[in-house]
Design an enzyme around this catalytic site. Structure first.
Site, mmCIF file in Angstrom:
data_model
loop_
_atom_site.group_PDB
_atom_site.id
_atom_site.type_symbol
_atom_site.label_atom_id
_atom_site.label_comp_id
_atom_site.label_asym_id
_atom_site.label_seq_id
_atom_site.Cartn_x
_atom_site.Cartn_y
_atom_site.Cartn_z
ATOM 1 N N LYS A 273 0.879 -0.963 0.101
ATOM 2 C CA LYS A 273 -0.052 0.099 -0.070
ATOM 3 C C LYS A 273 0.953 1.171 0.139
ATOM 4 O O LYS A 273 1.506 1.570 1.024
ATOM 5 C CB LYS A 273 -0.840 0.158 1.194
ATOM 6 N N GLU B 195 9.483 0.997 10.880
ATOM 7 C CA GLU B 195 10.365 2.079 10.640
ATOM 8 C C GLU B 195 9.718 3.434 10.988
ATOM 9 O O GLU B 195 8.859 3.974 10.223
ATOM 10 C CB GLU B 195 11.137 2.156 9.436
ATOM 11 N N CYS C 187 13.076 10.499 7.933
ATOM 12 C CA CYS C 187 13.321 9.977 9.113
ATOM 13 C C CYS C 187 14.645 10.003 9.802
ATOM 14 O O CYS C 187 14.847 10.113 10.958
ATOM 15 C CB CYS C 187 12.816 8.672 9.325
ATOM 16 N N GLU D 292 9.398 15.364 16.112
ATOM 17 C CA GLU D 292 9.934 15.227 14.875
ATOM 18 C C GLU D 292 9.139 16.290 14.111
ATOM 19 O O GLU D 292 8.034 16.133 13.867
ATOM 20 C CB GLU D 292 9.550 13.794 14.113
HETATM 21 P P1 NAP Z 1 1.265 8.157 8.683
HETATM 22 O O1 NAP Z 1 -0.209 8.164 8.734
HETATM 23 O O2 NAP Z 1 2.166 7.053 9.656
HETATM 24 O O3 NAP Z 1 1.269 7.225 7.282
HETATM 25 C C1 NAP Z 1 2.106 6.423 6.836
HETATM 26 C C2 NAP Z 1 1.481 5.113 5.883
HETATM 27 O O4 NAP Z 1 0.407 4.413 6.846
HETATM 28 C C3 NAP Z 1 0.609 5.872 4.842
HETATM 29 O O5 NAP Z 1 0.497 4.567 3.843
HETATM 30 C C4 NAP Z 1 -0.803 5.885 5.340
HETATM 31 O O6 NAP Z 1 -1.829 5.710 4.638
HETATM 32 C C5 NAP Z 1 -0.703 4.486 6.459
HETATM 33 N N1 NAP Z 1 -1.690 4.512 7.383
HETATM 34 C C6 NAP Z 1 -2.528 5.514 7.956
HETATM 35 N N2 NAP Z 1 -3.041 5.075 8.974
HETATM 36 C C7 NAP Z 1 -2.975 3.917 9.046
HETATM 37 C C8 NAP Z 1 -3.669 2.849 9.826
HETATM 38 N N3 NAP Z 1 -4.689 3.137 10.799
HETATM 39 N N4 NAP Z 1 -3.737 1.591 9.343
HETATM 40 C C9 NAP Z 1 -2.790 1.137 8.437
HETATM 41 N N5 NAP Z 1 -1.986 2.034 7.678
HETATM 42 C C10 NAP Z 1 -2.342 3.318 8.198
HETATM 43 O O7 NAP Z 1 2.133 9.308 8.270
HETATM 44 P P2 NAP Z 1 1.704 10.517 7.885
HETATM 45 O O8 NAP Z 1 0.186 10.933 8.193
HETATM 46 O O9 NAP Z 1 1.821 10.556 6.370
HETATM 47 O O10 NAP Z 1 2.862 11.759 8.341
HETATM 48 C C11 NAP Z 1 2.708 12.213 9.680
HETATM 49 C C12 NAP Z 1 3.858 12.235 10.410
HETATM 50 O O11 NAP Z 1 4.597 11.149 10.445
HETATM 51 C C13 NAP Z 1 4.966 12.991 9.593
HETATM 52 O O12 NAP Z 1 4.879 14.574 9.588
HETATM 53 C C14 NAP Z 1 6.124 12.403 10.206
HETATM 54 O O13 NAP Z 1 6.650 13.135 11.371
HETATM 55 C C15 NAP Z 1 5.910 11.267 10.368
HETATM 56 N N6 NAP Z 1 6.358 10.340 9.292
HETATM 57 C C16 NAP Z 1 7.645 9.594 9.384
HETATM 58 C C17 NAP Z 1 8.031 8.924 8.401
HETATM 59 C C18 NAP Z 1 9.371 7.997 8.347
HETATM 60 O O14 NAP Z 1 9.944 7.769 7.382
HETATM 61 N N7 NAP Z 1 9.616 7.660 9.608
HETATM 62 C C19 NAP Z 1 7.308 8.916 7.064
HETATM 63 C C20 NAP Z 1 6.205 9.666 7.029
HETATM 64 C C21 NAP Z 1 5.713 10.188 8.127
HETATM 65 P P3 NAP Z 1 -2.439 7.143 4.074
HETATM 66 O O15 NAP Z 1 -1.453 7.758 3.173
HETATM 67 O O16 NAP Z 1 -3.569 6.739 3.332
HETATM 68 O O17 NAP Z 1 -2.745 8.082 5.111
#
Ligand code: NAP
Ligand code: MG
Length: 452
Positions: free
Chosen positions: A154, A229, A263, A356
Site C-alpha cells: 500500500k 520504521e 526519518c 519530529e
Molecule cells: P502515517 O499516517 O504514519 O502514514 C504512513 C502510511 O501508513 C501511509 O501509507 C498511510 O496511509 C498508512 N496509514 C495511516 N493510518 C493507517 C492505519 N490506521 N492503518 C494502516 N495504515 C495506515 O504518516 P503521515 O500521516 O503521512 O505523516 C505524519 C507524520 O509522520 C509526519 O509528519 C512525520 O513526522 C511522520 N512520518 C515519518 C516517516 C518516516 O519515514 N519515519 C514517514 C512519514 C511520516 P495514508 O497515506 O492513506 O494515510
C-alpha cells in the site's frame, strides 16, 4: 469507487486522478496473494533469482520515467529521484542474490541429523509513507519476494504513482500474477486490512510513530510479525576538534535533504560550547546557499514540502517566542514551500528538541564535553540515526557506542546502504531492514531432527 487527486507539490497542479482500492478489493488481492504464494515458494531458487534480476533490469530501463514521476508526484529533486529509482534497482539485484544463498544449518546431535530451514511466511503486507515512496517500498518487497513470500503493497495516498508503475514493471518482467500487487488506497482501509486479515503473516510499516504503535497493537491480536520504521530526532554532534568548515558546510544537507522529510534527518545539531559561535558563523552561509526551487531543475538541492497541510504543521513549530538564528531561501508563487530554518531553543523540553518536525527546521544547541554530548543526544524517545564529527578516533568510537541509535556516521551524514542494516532503537522502530540479514526478517526458522 473512490478516487484521489494526485497533486504536484511544486506547482499545486493536479497530475492525475487515481482510483482507490476498497476493502473488498483488498481482501480479494490478499486472497490472490495467498494462492500465488503456494507456487512462488516452489519456484527453483535460480529461477526466482532470475525473475528478480529481470525486475531490476526493467526498473533500470525505466529509471528516468520513474524519476520524473517522483519529481511530479512528491516534489523530489531530480537528482534525488534518480538515486531513489536506482536504489530500487540495486535492492532488487541484491535481493536476487538471496534465493540461492538462504542457507540453513546442520547442527551436531546424537542419534540422527538436525537441520534448519528458512521458510517463507506467506503473504507480506508493506505499508509505505509519502517521504521516500520508491526506496521504502523496495526495502520491503525486494527481500520479502526473494525469501519466497508474496507481497501486497500500500503506497501512501499522496504518492502512489511510482509504486503503481513498479507493480506494472514486475508483471512485465515475468513475475507471476498475484506475487506482487500494489493497492493504492486509504491507510484506514487497505493498511488496516493488512493488519486484520489473517492471511497476511507479516506487516512492514514505515511512517509515524503514532500509527506504528497502532499497527503493532493490531498485529498483536494475531501474533503477526511486524517490522516498524518510525520517526527520528537525530543528533549531529560536532566536537571542537572536528574539521569545523566541513562539518558546517555539510550540516544543511544532513537535515534539509528531501526538505527535511526524512526519518534520518539530523534535526538537532549539538556543538561543543568552545566552538559554538564559530560554527554558527560557518553554518549561516551554508544554509543560505542551499538551492531551493523547481525540483525538475538539475541544480536544485531542495524542493517543496509534500502538501499544504504538512506545511502548516511544519510552520506551527515556529512560535512567536522561537529564537530563529537565520533562514535560507524559498521561491515565490505556487507550491508548498518552506525555507531552511535554523533555530536556537533554550529549554531542553522545547518541542523543537523533542518532536519530529519532518520539515527543513534544525535546532542548534551547545554541549560541554563528551559525556554531555551523549546525554543530550540520548535525551529523546527516538533513536534512528546520527552523525559524529571529530578527528579523534577514540572519541569517535566511544561516542558511536554511547549514542542509542541504529545508524550512525562519523565525519559524514550517510546512513543508508542497501547492503548494511537499517533501523531504529527505542521508539524509532522495531527490527532491521536491508543488510546481510534482510531476508531473515521474512522467514521462519524451522528445525528438523531426522533419526538415524
Ligand atoms: P502515517 O499516517 O504514519 O502514514 C504512513 C502510511 O501508513 C501511509 O501509507 C498511510 O496511509 C498508512 N496509514 C495511516 N493510518 C493507517 C492505519 N490506521 N492503518 C494502516 N495504515 C495506515 O504518516 P503521515 O500521516 O503521512 O505523516 C505524519 C507524520 O509522520 C509526519 O509528519 C512525520 O513526522 C511522520 N512520518 C515519518 C516517516 C518516516 O519515514 N519515519 C514517514 C512519514 C511520516 P495514508 O497515506 O492513506 O494515510
Ligand atoms: Mg497519517
Amino acid at each position: 469507487m473512490t478516487t484521489t487527486q494526485v497533486v504536484n507539490p511544486a506547482t499545486e497542479q493536479v497530475v492525475t486522478t487515481l482510483e482507490l482500492v476498497g476493502a473488498d478489493e483488498t481482501d480479494a488481492a490478499i486472497e490472490r496473494a495467498q494462492r500465488a504464494a503456494v507456487g512462488w515458494r516452489e519456484v527453483a531458487p535460480g529461477d526466482r533469482a532470475r525473475l528478480l534480476r529481470r525486475f531490476a533490469e526493467a526498473v533500470d530501463a525505466n529509471l528516468e520515467q520513474l524519476a520524473q514521476l517522483e519529481v511530479a508526484n512528491a516534489g523530489h529533486t531530480i537528482g534525488n529521484a534518480r538515486w531513489e529509482a536506482g536504489n530500487v534497482r540495486d535492492v532488487l539485484h541484491f535481493a536476487a542474490g538471496i534465493p540461492e544463498r538462504l542457507l540453513g544449518s546442520q547442527i551436531p546431535v546424537a542419534g540422527g541429523v538436525d537441520i534448519t530451514f528458512h521458510e517463507p511466511l506467506g503473504v507480506v503486507g508493506v505499508i509505505v509513507p509519502w517521504n521516500f515512496p520508491m526506496p521504502i517500498a523496495a526495502w520491503g518487497f525486494g527481500p520479502a519476494l526473494a525469501a519466497g513470500n508474496t507481497v501486497v503493497l500500500k503506497p501512501a495516498e499522496l504518492t502512489p504513482l511510482t509504486a503503481v508503475r513498479l507493480g506494472e514493471l514486475a508483471l512485465e518482467a515475468g513475475l507471476p500474477d498475484g506475487v506482487f500487487q500494489v493497492l493504492p488506497g486509504k491507510g484506514a482501509v487497505v493498511g488496516q486490512r493488512f493488519v486484520t486479515h489473517p492471511a497476511v503473516r507479516k506487516v512492514v510499516f514505515t511512517g509515524s510513530t503514532e500509527v506504528g504503535k497502532e499497527i503493532m497493537a493490531g498485529c498483536a491480536r494475531q501474533v503477526k510479525r511486524v517490522t516498524l520504521e518510525l520517526g527520528g530526532k537525530s543528533a549531529n554532534i560536532v566536537f571542537a576538534d572536528a574539521d569545523l568548515e566541513r562539518a558546517a558546510a555539510t550540516a544543511p544537507y544532513g537535515v534539509f535533504d528531501n526538505a527535511g522529510q526524512d526519518c534520518c534527518a539530523r534535526s538537532r545539531i549539538l556543538v561543543q560550547r568552545s566552538v559554538f559561535d564559530r560554527f554558527l558563523e560557518l553554518l549561516e552561509p551554508a544554509v543560505r546557499g542551499v538551492r531551493v526551487g523547481d525540483p525538475a531543475d538539475e541544480a536544485t538541492e531542495m524542493g517543496p514540502l509534500i502538501s499544504a497541510s504538512h506545511r502548516a504543521r511544519v510552520a506551527s513549530f515556529i512560535e512567536p517566542s522561537t529564537k530563529v538564528a537565520f533562514t535560507g531561501s524559498q521561491p515565490d508563487g505556487p507550491g508548498f514551500w518552506y525555507p531552511p530554518t535554523v533555530v536556537l531553543p533554550e529549554a531542553p523540553s522545547d518541542r523543537l528538541l523533542t518532536e519530529e518536525v519532518f520539515g527543513p527546521v534544525v535546532a542548534v544547541v551547545a554541549f560541554e564535553d563528551e559525556a554531555d554530548a551523549i546525554r543530550i543526544a540520548n535525551d529523546t524517545e527516538y533513536g534512528l540515526s546520527g552523525s559524529i564529527w571529530t578527528n579523534d578516533v577514540g572519541r569517535a568510537l566511544r561516542v558511536s557506542r554511547g549514542v542509542e541509535a541504529g545508524n550512525l556516521s562519523v565525519n559524514s551524514h550517510s546512513s543508508v546502504r542497501y547492503w548494511t542494516p537499517f533501523g531504529g532503537f527505542k521508539q524509532s522502530g522495531l527490527g532491521r531492514e536491508l543488510g546481510p540479514d534482510a531476508a531473515l526478517a521474512f522467514t521462519e526458522t524451522k528445525n528438523v531432527f531426522i533419526a538415524n
